[in-house]
Design an enzyme around this catalytic site. Structure first.
Site: not given
Ligand code: NAD
Length: 500
Positions: A247, A251, A268, A403
């Site tokens: 997300s 990021g 990403e 989103e």
């Molecule tokens: P998320 O950001 O909640 O988690 C993604 C990963 O980050 C997980 O492994 C999580 O444990 C880790 N994470 C969470 N907080 C963190 C922190 N503070 N420091 C380091 N790592 C941390 O996302 P999600 O709910 O797993 O996935 C959905 C999101 O991902 C959506 O926003 C979607 O659009 C995005 N996404 C983007 C792409 C792309 O290629 N652009 C592809 C797939 C998903």
């Protein structure tokens, strides 16, 4: 016919699955029999417990980074590009032999229908073979310079070092190969933290890579939460680069955490992608593609074309037909080969999607189809949401701005191309866009003017190992796929030689 249920029972029996550090399968420093130190992996279609995995700690990240550093400076550094290529090809072969098991694991762990995971093979196996090809094509240049005399200047491409990879749950196989493949091609080593919602297939991937001959420490998998293991990896001073998919909010946190040692970062992130259906579009062809631009993987795709802009002249007919298409989709447990739409990953995420189902009508949107959670026979214990289409949506509504990451389309009428380009671009995101038109010029014009990392004309979703993918604006920076991808894992060194 494949007995998927029988194979599922044999694959995951509720037992503990260790993580992978320095070539060893380890419980992690935090486990030691403590219930709170494991994470339960549950099938989102049934709620059944598949396995438990360690809840990795900062100490586990330390151990994994140390292993990755030792491998980077040790035996892995001696691998020639041709040996790395051979390894990548062996891994591709191993994946191909075990493809059904990998896909089944994903279906059980994160719900994607087996029909869809199986169909992803071209992309994932193609990725591995693409990076195998690239491994032997990495080279610097000899560059003429302005110095008098015999001074030679050259560039050398070197691996950045230890790469920390953090991935979401919605595509564990492709998501991890997209990080590990270029690292192996360039000579980097990896510490990968999968999502706490879907770790099992990533552990399986590591096992297959080990069987294919991956040296110890080159790939390390630390399971765990984002707040604990993820944050420790992002901030770690021993990590040279972070590659992240997830997300936008996470990021941003990762980019901030990376400032400690100014490690390189590529991101990403999320999206709110527009799909524009012009009045000259081929409606019969555009309806299913525009619908699946969102409903594929039950809307849990970063590139979901969730803002459906339709020319006013054809808006009502088009939206009605997208609604009919949505209502005809087969929803259920993804292990059934006929299932087209699986569950939402977790109860928490399903509740989030439900909040949008309520926000739409509350802000004045008209429900065309869906709009509710699915319960009753076939849906017990799972997190199922009916594919939903809202009409009469305006740009200011939450369902048009945020989103959702669920099976929800917001349809918005438009009058002119000028207007729709401005409205499509009026979002903080810029991941992808779609255009449907039978006019070649309109397709080209819109493709140039839409601010997005990928634009598809008369198609959607195409992602290929050889073609760069990524976002602009708050959808992130850096590219995966294509030749640019390898540069994300390489440093350029200038070497000067006075030959006089
Ligand atoms: P998320 O950001 O909640 O988690 C993604 C990963 O980050 C997980 O492994 C999580 O444990 C880790 N994470 C969470 N907080 C963190 C922190 N503070 N420091 C380091 N790592 C941390 O996302 P999600 O709910 O797993 O996935 C959905 C999101 O991902 C959506 O926003 C979607 O659009 C995005 N996404 C983007 C792409 C792309 O290629 N652009 C592809 C797939 C998903």
């Amino acid at each position: 016919m494949t007995d998927w249920h029988g194979r599922a029972a044999a694959l995951y029996d509720g037992g503990f699955r260790p993580m992978f550090i320095a070539g060893q399968w380890v419980a992690g420093r935090g486990v030691a029999g403590r219930a709170e130190a494991v994470i339960e992996a549950r099938n989102p279609a049934t709620g059944a417990l598949l396995a438990t995995v360690p809840r990795g700690t900062a100490a586990d990240i330390d151990a994994a980074v140390a292993a990755a550093r030792a491998a980077f400076e040790g035996p892995w550094a001696k691998f020639t590009p041709f040996e790395r290529q051979a390894l990548l090809l062996r891994i591709a072969e191993k994946f191909e032999q075990n493809w059904e098991t990998l896909c089944l694991s994903d279906t059980l762990d994160m719900g994607m229908p087996i029909s869809r995971t199986l169909a992803n093979s071209r992309r994932v196996l193609g990725m591995l073979r693409f990076y195998a090809g690239q491994a032997v094509a990495i080279h610097g240049q000899t560059i003429p310079n302005s110095f008098p005399g015999e001074i030679l200047s050259q560039t050398v491409k070197e691996p950045v070092g230890v790469v920390g990879a953090i991935i979401p749950w919605n595509a564990p196989i492709a998501g991890s190969v997209w990080k590990i493949g270029p690292a192996l091609a360039t000579g980097c080593t990896v510490v990968l933290k999968p999502s706490e919602e879907a770790s099992l297939t990533v552990l399986l991937i590591a096992k297959l890579m080990q069987e294919a001959g991956l040296p110890d420490g080159v790939l390390n998998i630390v399971t765990g939460t984002g707040a604990e293991a993820g944050a420790a990896l992002a901030a770690h001073p021993g990590v040279d680069k972070i590659v992240f998919t997830g997300s936008t909010a996470t990021g941003q946190a990762i980019a901030r955490a990376a400032t400690g040692n100014l490690k390189r970062v590529s991101l990403e992130l999320g999206g709110k992608s527009p799909v524009i259906v012009c009045r000259d579009a081929d409606i019969d062809k555009a309806v299913p593609v525009a619908a699946m631009a969102v409903f594929a993987n039950s809307g849990q795709i970063c590139i979901a074309g969730s803002r459906l802009f339709v020319a006013r002249e054809i808006h009502d007919e088009f939206v009605r037909r997208v609604g009919e298409f949505a209502a005809g989709l087969r929803i259920g447990n993804g292990i059934a080969p006929e299932t087209e739409l699986g569950p939402i990953i977790s109860a928490r995420q399903a509740e989030r999607v439900e909040s949008f189902l309520q926000a739409g009508p509350a802000e004045g949107a008209a429900l065309v189809t869906g709009g509710a959670r699915l319960e009753g026979a076939g849906f017990e214990g799972g997190n199922f949401i009916a594919p939903t289409v809202f009409g009469g949506v305006t740009d200011d509504m939450r369902i048009a701005r945020e989103e959702i990451f669920g099976p929800v389309i917001s349809a918005l009428p438009f009058d002119t191309l000028e207007e729709v380009v401005a409205r499509a671009n009026a979002t903080p995101y810029g991941l992808a866009a779609g255009v449907f038109t039978t006019h070649l010029g309109t397709g080209h014009k819109l493709a140039r003017r839409l601010k997005a990392g990928s634009v598809w004309v008369n198609m959607y979703h195409a992602i290929d190992p050889a073609v760069p993918f990524g976002g602009v604006k708050m959808s992130g920076y850096g590219r995966e796929g294509g030749l640019e991808h390898l540069d994300e894992y390489l440093d350029t060194k200038a070497v000067w030689i006075n030959t006089d």
